[in-house]
Design a protein around this motif. Structure first.
Motif, PDB file in Angstrom:
ATOM      1  N   ALA A  90       0.838  -1.211   0.000  1.00  0.00           N
ATOM      2  CA  ALA A  90       0.000   0.000   0.000  1.00  0.00           C
ATOM      3  C   ALA A  90       0.867   1.252   0.000  1.00  0.00           C
ATOM      4  O   ALA A  90       0.586   2.223  -0.714  1.00  0.00           O
ATOM      5  CB  ALA A  90      -0.945  -0.002   1.202  1.00  0.00           C
ATOM      6  N   GLU A  91       1.927   1.246   0.808  1.00  0.00           N
ATOM      7  CA  GLU A  91       2.820   2.398   0.858  1.00  0.00           C
ATOM      8  C   GLU A  91       3.563   2.564  -0.472  1.00  0.00           C
ATOM      9  O   GLU A  91       3.745   3.692  -0.949  1.00  0.00           O
ATOM     10  CB  GLU A  91       3.836   2.239   1.993  1.00  0.00           C
ATOM     11  N   TYR A  92       3.960   1.462  -1.066  1.00  0.00           N
ATOM     12  CA  TYR A  92       4.676   1.536  -2.337  1.00  0.00           C
ATOM     13  C   TYR A  92       3.772   2.099  -3.436  1.00  0.00           C
ATOM     14  O   TYR A  92       4.222   2.918  -4.255  1.00  0.00           O
ATOM     15  CB  TYR A  92       5.229   0.165  -2.736  1.00  0.00           C
ATOM     16  N   ALA A  93       2.522   1.720  -3.446  1.00  0.00           N
ATOM     17  CA  ALA A  93       1.573   2.272  -4.422  1.00  0.00           C
ATOM     18  C   ALA A  93       1.439   3.780  -4.217  1.00  0.00           C
ATOM     19  O   ALA A  93       1.408   4.547  -5.194  1.00  0.00           O
ATOM     20  CB  ALA A  93       0.220   1.584  -4.293  1.00  0.00           C
ATOM     21  N   ARG A  94       1.372   4.203  -2.956  1.00  0.00           N
ATOM     22  CA  ARG A  94       1.277   5.643  -2.673  1.00  0.00           C
ATOM     23  C   ARG A  94       2.576   6.343  -3.095  1.00  0.00           C
ATOM     24  O   ARG A  94       2.542   7.448  -3.640  1.00  0.00           O
ATOM     25  CB  ARG A  94       0.993   5.864  -1.195  1.00  0.00           C
ATOM     26  N   PHE A  95       3.709   5.722  -2.825  1.00  0.00           N
ATOM     27  CA  PHE A  95       5.013   6.252  -3.233  1.00  0.00           C
ATOM     28  C   PHE A  95       5.031   6.508  -4.741  1.00  0.00           C
ATOM     29  O   PHE A  95       5.437   7.579  -5.202  1.00  0.00           O
ATOM     30  CB  PHE A  95       6.097   5.248  -2.816  1.00  0.00           C
ATOM     31  N   GLN A  96       4.571   5.537  -5.518  1.00  0.00           N
ATOM     32  CA  GLN A  96       4.539   5.699  -6.973  1.00  0.00           C
ATOM     33  C   GLN A  96       3.557   6.788  -7.381  1.00  0.00           C
ATOM     34  O   GLN A  96       3.850   7.589  -8.267  1.00  0.00           O
ATOM     35  CB  GLN A  96       4.186   4.378  -7.636  1.00  0.00           C
ATOM     36  N   ALA A  97       2.397   6.841  -6.717  1.00  0.00           N
ATOM     37  CA  ALA A  97       1.390   7.860  -7.043  1.00  0.00           C
ATOM     38  C   ALA A  97       1.885   9.266  -6.720  1.00  0.00           C
ATOM     39  O   ALA A  97       1.466  10.231  -7.362  1.00  0.00           O
ATOM     40  CB  ALA A  97       0.095   7.577  -6.284  1.00  0.00           C
ATOM     41  N   GLU A  98       2.782   9.377  -5.732  1.00  0.00           N
ATOM     42  CA  GLU A  98       3.302  10.689  -5.342  1.00  0.00           C
ATOM     43  C   GLU A  98       4.585  11.053  -6.081  1.00  0.00           C
ATOM     44  O   GLU A  98       5.292  11.964  -5.680  1.00  0.00           O
ATOM     45  CB  GLU A  98       3.501  10.744  -3.826  1.00  0.00           C
ATOM     46  N   GLY A  99       4.899  10.322  -7.137  1.00  0.00           N
ATOM     47  CA  GLY A  99       6.027  10.682  -7.982  1.00  0.00           C
ATOM     48  C   GLY A  99       7.174   9.694  -7.976  1.00  0.00           C
ATOM     49  O   GLY A  99       8.059   9.772  -8.821  1.00  0.00           O
ATOM     50  N   GLY A 100       7.226   8.797  -6.999  1.00  0.00           N
ATOM     51  CA  GLY A 100       8.267   7.785  -6.967  1.00  0.00           C
ATOM     52  C   GLY A 100       9.674   8.333  -6.797  1.00  0.00           C
ATOM     53  O   GLY A 100      10.636   7.679  -7.180  1.00  0.00           O
ATOM     54  N   ASP A 101       9.804   9.523  -6.217  1.00  0.00           N
ATOM     55  CA  ASP A 101      11.130  10.107  -6.027  1.00  0.00           C
ATOM     56  C   ASP A 101      11.542  10.007  -4.553  1.00  0.00           C
ATOM     57  O   ASP A 101      10.787   9.529  -3.710  1.00  0.00           O
ATOM     58  CB  ASP A 101      11.157  11.553  -6.523  1.00  0.00           C
ATOM     59  N   TRP A 102      12.741  10.478  -4.239  1.00  0.00           N
ATOM     60  CA  TRP A 102      13.237  10.368  -2.863  1.00  0.00           C
ATOM     61  C   TRP A 102      12.451  11.220  -1.880  1.00  0.00           C
ATOM     62  O   TRP A 102      12.201  10.773  -0.755  1.00  0.00           O
ATOM     63  CB  TRP A 102      14.739  10.629  -2.814  1.00  0.00           C
ATOM     64  N   PRO A 103      12.018  12.436  -2.216  1.00  0.00           N
ATOM     65  CA  PRO A 103      11.169  13.160  -1.266  1.00  0.00           C
ATOM     66  C   PRO A 103       9.886  12.382  -0.930  1.00  0.00           C
ATOM     67  O   PRO A 103       9.467  12.349   0.231  1.00  0.00           O
ATOM     68  CB  PRO A 103      10.866  14.482  -1.986  1.00  0.00           C
ATOM     69  N   ALA A 104       9.282  11.736  -1.909  1.00  0.00           N
ATOM     70  CA  ALA A 104       8.071  10.936  -1.641  1.00  0.00           C
ATOM     71  C   ALA A 104       8.402   9.757  -0.729  1.00  0.00           C
ATOM     72  O   ALA A 104       7.642   9.450   0.201  1.00  0.00           O
ATOM     73  CB  ALA A 104       7.468  10.430  -2.951  1.00  0.00           C
TER      74      ALA A 104
END
Length: 174
Positions: A90-104
């Motif tokens: 779930a967190e990884y999906a959110r990470f990708q949705a938020e841009g998949g960068d280091w700040p995310a």
């Protein structure tokens, strides 16, 4: 009342002592102990809860009369497999949705660490879990090269009190 204190180049216990003096007028750090799972606390001051975090030159401290957890992280590139390894599905999906960068990544990571510290269970016991959407107050803070989160039982402040100088601390609920 939940308050946050931050500093550059300041050991965590020194920042804690400084914050306790400012907030409660304590002139010395009360004796510290650790729970069986490693969470530090003041055995002779059950009315005071705190949480500490540091990353590189940054240190963050939360004070409250209720359980609280904080985490601060410098944003820096790491191995590309870290997000997949460290985040739940779930967190990884959110990470990708938020841009998949280091700040995310660090936004999500500081939330997880703050929650783990808040519960007192630690990261090892909660590694494969996603922090709940309800059941506490969460706030994430962002600077140009860092992220920080606080998790507690009361509304977190909008600003961090910095020990020295002013560091750009933009409060964001992400």
């Amino acid at each position: 009342m939940l308050t946050l204190y931050g500093a550059l180049d300041c050991p965590a216990q020194s920042l804690l002592a400084w914050a306790l003096e400012r907030e409660y007028g304590l002139t010395s750090l009360p004796p510290l102990a650790r729970t069986a799972l490693g969470k530090p606390y003041f055995p002779h001051r059950p009315d005071l809860e705190f949480s500490l975090s540091h990353s590189g030159r940054l240190t963050l401290c939360a004070l409250s009369d209720r359980p609280v957890g904080v985490d601060i992280e410098r944003i820096r590139p790491r191995g590309t497999s870290l997000p997949r390894y460290a985040l739940t599905a779930a967190e990884y999906a959110r990470f990708q949705a938020e841009g998949g960068d280091w700040p995310a990544f660090y936004t999500l990571w500081t939330r997880k660490e703050a929650w783990c510290k808040y519960t007192g269970q630690g990261l090892r016991r909660q590694w494969g879990q996603t922090p709940p959407e309800e059941g506490g107050f969460l706030r994430t803070y962002a600077g140009p090269d860092w992220r920080a989160s606080v998790w507690g039982e009361e509304e977190p402040p909008e600003n961090i009190h910095w020990k020295e100088g002013s560091h750009e601390a933009v409060a964001r609920l992400l």
